[in-house]
Design a protein around this motif. Structure first.
Motif, PDB file in Angstrom:
ATOM      1  N   ASN A 181       9.744  -7.863  -4.940  1.00 30.01           N
ATOM      2  CA  ASN A 181      10.594  -7.356  -3.854  1.00 30.01           C
ATOM      3  C   ASN A 181       9.805  -6.525  -2.843  1.00 30.01           C
ATOM      4  OD1 ASN A 181      12.954  -8.514  -4.929  1.00 30.01           O
ATOM      5  ND2 ASN A 181      13.254  -6.755  -6.304  1.00 30.01           N
ATOM      6  N   ASN A 182       8.499  -6.525  -3.007  1.00 30.40           N
ATOM      7  CA  ASN A 182       7.602  -5.827  -2.086  1.00 30.40           C
ATOM      8  C   ASN A 182       7.908  -4.328  -1.998  1.00 30.40           C
ATOM      9  OD1 ASN A 182       5.376  -5.787  -0.361  1.00 30.40           O
ATOM     10  ND2 ASN A 182       6.643  -5.972   1.474  1.00 30.40           N
ATOM     11  N   LYS A 183       8.147  -3.745  -3.167  1.00 30.04           N
ATOM     12  CA  LYS A 183       8.343  -2.305  -3.227  1.00 30.04           C
ATOM     13  C   LYS A 183       7.058  -1.660  -3.785  1.00 30.04           C
ATOM     14  CE  LYS A 183      13.359  -2.414  -4.009  1.00 30.04           C
ATOM     15  NZ  LYS A 183      14.455  -2.031  -4.939  1.00 30.04           N
ATOM     16  N   PRO A 184       6.739  -0.456  -3.365  1.00 25.76           N
ATOM     17  CA  PRO A 184       5.531   0.208  -3.871  1.00 25.76           C
ATOM     18  C   PRO A 184       5.591   0.395  -5.385  1.00 25.76           C
ATOM     19  CG  PRO A 184       6.374   1.343  -1.937  1.00 25.76           C
ATOM     20  CD  PRO A 184       7.426   0.347  -2.346  1.00 25.76           C
ATOM     21  N   VAL A 185       4.457   0.197  -6.021  1.00 24.74           N
ATOM     22  CA  VAL A 185       4.351   0.328  -7.476  1.00 24.74           C
ATOM     23  C   VAL A 185       3.337   1.424  -7.792  1.00 24.74           C
ATOM     24  CG1 VAL A 185       3.644  -0.820  -9.606  1.00 24.74           C
ATOM     25  CG2 VAL A 185       4.947  -2.075  -7.877  1.00 24.74           C
ATOM     26  N   ASP A 186       3.678   2.274  -8.754  1.00 22.60           N
ATOM     27  CA  ASP A 186       2.780   3.362  -9.156  1.00 22.60           C
ATOM     28  C   ASP A 186       2.152   3.029 -10.506  1.00 22.60           C
ATOM     29  OD1 ASP A 186       3.306   4.965  -6.923  1.00 22.60           O
ATOM     30  OD2 ASP A 186       5.163   5.706  -7.834  1.00 22.60           O
ATOM     31  N   LEU A 187       0.859   2.775 -10.481  1.00 21.04           N
ATOM     32  CA  LEU A 187       0.081   2.631 -11.711  1.00 21.04           C
ATOM     33  C   LEU A 187      -0.648   3.941 -11.961  1.00 21.04           C
ATOM     34  CD1 LEU A 187      -1.582  -0.908 -11.433  1.00 21.04           C
ATOM     35  CD2 LEU A 187       0.232  -0.219 -12.991  1.00 21.04           C
ATOM     36  N   SER A 188      -0.608   4.419 -13.175  1.00 20.40           N
ATOM     37  CA  SER A 188      -1.287   5.677 -13.481  1.00 20.40           C
ATOM     38  C   SER A 188      -2.190   5.495 -14.692  1.00 20.40           C
ATOM     39  CB  SER A 188      -0.261   6.789 -13.758  1.00 20.40           C
ATOM     40  OG  SER A 188       0.508   6.473 -14.901  1.00 20.40           O
ATOM     41  N   ALA A 189      -3.243   6.271 -14.710  1.00 19.86           N
ATOM     42  CA  ALA A 189      -4.192   6.204 -15.822  1.00 19.86           C
ATOM     43  C   ALA A 189      -4.672   7.604 -16.165  1.00 19.86           C
ATOM     44  CB  ALA A 189      -5.371   5.313 -15.458  1.00 19.86           C
ATOM     45  N   LYS A 190      -4.710   7.887 -17.460  1.00 17.66           N
ATOM     46  CA  LYS A 190      -5.314   9.130 -17.958  1.00 17.66           C
ATOM     47  C   LYS A 190      -6.743   8.803 -18.381  1.00 17.66           C
ATOM     48  CE  LYS A 190      -0.890  10.693 -19.905  1.00 17.66           C
ATOM     49  NZ  LYS A 190      -0.179   9.403 -19.940  1.00 17.66           N
ATOM     50  N   HIS A 220       1.910 -15.857  -3.587  1.00 21.25           N
ATOM     51  CA  HIS A 220       3.208 -15.475  -3.003  1.00 21.25           C
ATOM     52  C   HIS A 220       3.039 -15.281  -1.493  1.00 21.25           C
ATOM     53  CE1 HIS A 220       3.562 -14.385  -7.249  1.00 21.25           C
ATOM     54  NE2 HIS A 220       4.878 -14.535  -7.108  1.00 21.25           N
ATOM     55  N   ASP A 221       3.976 -15.773  -0.760  1.00 21.26           N
ATOM     56  CA  ASP A 221       3.930 -15.689   0.697  1.00 21.26           C
ATOM     57  C   ASP A 221       4.823 -14.539   1.177  1.00 21.26           C
ATOM     58  OD1 ASP A 221       3.613 -16.072   3.357  1.00 21.26           O
ATOM     59  OD2 ASP A 221       4.787 -17.947   3.467  1.00 21.26           O
ATOM     60  N   PHE A 222       4.184 -13.520   1.768  1.00 21.48           N
ATOM     61  CA  PHE A 222       4.926 -12.370   2.283  1.00 21.48           C
ATOM     62  C   PHE A 222       4.831 -12.279   3.806  1.00 21.48           C
ATOM     63  CE2 PHE A 222       4.132 -11.112  -2.088  1.00 21.48           C
ATOM     64  CZ  PHE A 222       5.340 -10.535  -2.463  1.00 21.48           C
ATOM     65  N   SER A 223       4.503 -13.393   4.437  1.00 21.19           N
ATOM     66  CA  SER A 223       4.311 -13.367   5.890  1.00 21.19           C
ATOM     67  C   SER A 223       5.589 -12.975   6.627  1.00 21.19           C
ATOM     68  CB  SER A 223       3.823 -14.738   6.385  1.00 21.19           C
ATOM     69  OG  SER A 223       4.743 -15.760   6.009  1.00 21.19           O
ATOM     70  N   ASP A 224       6.754 -13.435   6.139  1.00 23.64           N
ATOM     71  CA  ASP A 224       8.015 -13.099   6.808  1.00 23.64           C
ATOM     72  C   ASP A 224       8.311 -11.611   6.717  1.00 23.64           C
ATOM     73  OD1 ASP A 224       8.311 -15.761   7.400  1.00 23.64           O
ATOM     74  OD2 ASP A 224       9.606 -16.176   5.658  1.00 23.64           O
ATOM     75  N   VAL A 225       8.052 -11.057   5.557  1.00 29.19           N
ATOM     76  CA  VAL A 225       8.307  -9.625   5.362  1.00 29.19           C
ATOM     77  C   VAL A 225       7.416  -8.795   6.268  1.00 29.19           C
ATOM     78  CG1 VAL A 225       8.257  -7.728   3.693  1.00 29.19           C
ATOM     79  CG2 VAL A 225       9.024 -10.014   2.990  1.00 29.19           C
ATOM     80  N   VAL A 226       6.157  -9.230   6.373  1.00 23.42           N
ATOM     81  CA  VAL A 226       5.209  -8.487   7.209  1.00 23.42           C
ATOM     82  C   VAL A 226       5.638  -8.532   8.665  1.00 23.42           C
ATOM     83  CG1 VAL A 226       2.829  -8.386   8.015  1.00 23.42           C
ATOM     84  CG2 VAL A 226       3.305  -8.890   5.615  1.00 23.42           C
ATOM     85  N   PHE A 268       2.323  -5.841  -1.404  1.00 17.57           N
ATOM     86  CA  PHE A 268       1.661  -5.397  -2.632  1.00 17.57           C
ATOM     87  C   PHE A 268       1.085  -3.995  -2.463  1.00 17.57           C
ATOM     88  CE2 PHE A 268      -1.334  -5.144  -6.095  1.00 17.57           C
ATOM     89  CZ  PHE A 268      -0.766  -5.888  -7.095  1.00 17.57           C
ATOM     90  N   GLN A 269       1.967  -3.041  -2.368  1.00 17.82           N
ATOM     91  CA  GLN A 269       1.526  -1.642  -2.261  1.00 17.82           C
ATOM     92  C   GLN A 269       1.467  -1.026  -3.665  1.00 17.82           C
ATOM     93  OE1 GLN A 269       3.378   0.653   1.002  1.00 17.82           O
ATOM     94  NE2 GLN A 269       4.566  -1.206   1.403  1.00 17.82           N
ATOM     95  N   VAL A 270       0.247  -0.791  -4.146  1.00 16.00           N
ATOM     96  CA  VAL A 270       0.047  -0.217  -5.468  1.00 16.00           C
ATOM     97  C   VAL A 270      -0.652   1.129  -5.315  1.00 16.00           C
ATOM     98  CG1 VAL A 270      -1.080  -0.456  -7.704  1.00 16.00           C
ATOM     99  CG2 VAL A 270      -0.089  -2.456  -6.598  1.00 16.00           C
ATOM    100  N   ASN A 271       0.001   2.146  -5.783  1.00 15.71           N
ATOM    101  CA  ASN A 271      -0.587   3.485  -5.780  1.00 15.71           C
ATOM    102  C   ASN A 271      -1.209   3.738  -7.153  1.00 15.71           C
ATOM    103  OD1 ASN A 271       0.485   3.978  -3.156  1.00 15.71           O
ATOM    104  ND2 ASN A 271       2.476   4.425  -4.091  1.00 15.71           N
ATOM    105  N   PHE A 272      -2.527   3.746  -7.191  1.00 15.61           N
ATOM    106  CA  PHE A 272      -3.230   3.903  -8.460  1.00 15.61           C
ATOM    107  C   PHE A 272      -3.738   5.340  -8.562  1.00 15.61           C
ATOM    108  CE2 PHE A 272      -7.196   3.375 -11.049  1.00 15.61           C
ATOM    109  CZ  PHE A 272      -6.551   3.062 -12.240  1.00 15.61           C
ATOM    110  N   SER A 273      -3.184   6.096  -9.499  1.00 17.41           N
ATOM    111  CA  SER A 273      -3.564   7.510  -9.649  1.00 17.41           C
ATOM    112  C   SER A 273      -4.296   7.731 -10.966  1.00 17.41           C
ATOM    113  CB  SER A 273      -2.317   8.400  -9.601  1.00 17.41           C
ATOM    114  OG  SER A 273      -1.438   8.080 -10.680  1.00 17.41           O
ATOM    115  N   MET A 274      -5.342   8.575 -10.922  1.00 17.91           N
ATOM    116  CA  MET A 274      -6.140   8.890 -12.113  1.00 17.91           C
ATOM    117  C   MET A 274      -5.937  10.357 -12.464  1.00 17.91           C
ATOM    118  SD  MET A 274      -7.758   5.998 -12.736  1.00 17.91           S
ATOM    119  CE  MET A 274      -9.122   6.454 -13.794  1.00 17.91           C
TER     120      MET A 274
END
Length: 376
Positions: A110-119, A150-156, A164-170
């Motif tokens: 659904n093209n929503k931001p995803v938060d990946l976290s790592a310790k 996956h084609d996200f050209s229309d959304v853009v 594909f907004q992924v927030n990767f926090s350490m």
């Protein structure tokens, strides 16, 4: 010139006739070069990672497969629920704990931001930084594959949102500021205690041989046990003093955290010094000169230090080198110092180190006592 010629002949003959000197000259450098060239590596590999998969979706499995296929990561544990206390980081079974959140696949599609976290176990700041970089590279590769499929050209075009907004926090555990001194100072303190104990003791009895007082001691009513204790106890006290003074300096000048109970450090040091002093005493009984004793002690010290994990993480060494480190007493003290001071480890966390070093102390000192022959 003729005088110089005879002196040179005399010195070379004396060196090559000394059976104790030849292995020092030829064998030891070869062994050090062959072994330590492989062990002293700054490559970061075989990074042990725990993956907490809370989504259990097809895309989360694809991301996990990326880590499985990587040459840098080794998955050691899977978990379904969040571990807020970092159990695997505390016991040392993993260096990173990566968490994949709920609705990971749903939010991506659904093209929503995803938060990946790592310790991350950040005691070794350099390794932690490299591990984070490798992990981000894998996520970037996963992103590129996902965008290809996956084609996200229309959304853009409609919303102007980057897909594909992924927030990767350490989260850097045990060393949040990645201060390299926190990693090095406890290990260097172990090195200083080891050097003082090994070098001073290794030259002790052999010095008595050189100045001729060993014969006088041998004919006295002093028992072998009293003689050994008398030789070791002063250096044991010196080693404990150096450790105490070093911990004070580490706290005052380098602000090294002391999270665990210090009685564990001192208790371990009491037993550990018996190992180092026993090795030095054994060398001293076998060497004929102080020069021989110093060379042999230096050989062992170099091997002990570079195979201890002081400069190079043990998990980055070749497998055969990791097996050799199991015979290295310095390794166990470095682990105890870092775990207690930086992780706040308890006795239960380091009890295996205590058992191993106690057995080591009994074996080494038994060998040293048997090697010394007192004649009445």
């Amino acid at each position: 010139m003729s005088a110089l010629k005879f002196i040179l002949q005399k010195e070379f003959k004396q060196i090559f006739r000394d059976k104790g000197m030849l292995p020092i000259i030829f064998a030891m450098p070869i062994v050090q070069l062959l072994v330590l060239s492989f062990a002293a590596t700054f490559d970061v590999k075989d990074i042990k990672i725990e993956i907490v998969d809370r989504d259990h979706s097809e895309l989360s499995q694809q991301l996990i497969s990326k880590y499985e296929a990587s040459n840098y990561f080794s998955i050691v544990n899977f978990r379904n629920a969040t571990d807020p206390y970092g159990e695997v980081l505390q016991n040392g079974s993993a260096s990173i704990s990566l968490e994949i959140p709920n609705d990971f696949e749903k939010d991506l599609i659904n093209n929503k931001p995803v938060d990946l976290s790592a310790k991350v176990n950040a005691i070794d700041g350099m390794t932690a930084g490299v591990s984070a970089s490798y992990s981000q590279t894998i996520i970037q590769e996963f992103r590129e594959e996902f965008l290809t499929n996956h084609d996200f050209s229309d959304v853009v075009k409609e919303k102007g949102i980057e897909p594909f907004q992924v927030n990767f926090s350490m989260q850097n555990w045990y060393n949040p500021t990645l201060n390299y001194k926190y990693y090095m100072v406890p290990g260097l303190l172990v090195l200083l205690v080891s050097m003082i104990g090994l070098f001073l003791t290794s030259m002790n009895i052999v010095k008595e041989k050189e100045i001729g007082t060993i014969e006088q001691l041998n004919v006295t009513p002093i028992t072998k046990g009293e003689f050994i204790v008398g030789k070791l106890l002063p250096f044991w006290c010196i080693g404990m003093f150096v450790l105490s003074f070093g911990l004070v300096i580490a706290k005052l000048f380098f602000n090294v955290p002391i999270l665990g109970p210090l009685y564990i450090v001192f208790s371990f040091a009491m037993v550990y010094l018996l190992v180092v002093l026993g090795i030095g005493l054994f060398i001293s009984t076998k060497a004929d000169t102080q020069q021989q004793a110093m060379f042999i002690a230096w050989f062992f010290m170099i091997v002990f230090v570079l195979l201890s994990g002081l400069f190079t993480p043990i998990e980055n060494m070749p497998v055969w080198a990791q097996q050799i480190t199991l015979l290295n007493p310095v390794r166990y003290f470095v682990e105890v110092m870092r775990n207690v001071l930086l992780k706040g480890a308890t006795f239960t966390d380091v009890k295996n180190n205590f058992i191993i070093i106690a057995i080591y102390a009994a074996l080494v000192n038994t060998m040293a006592i048997l090697a010394y022959r007192k004649t009445n």
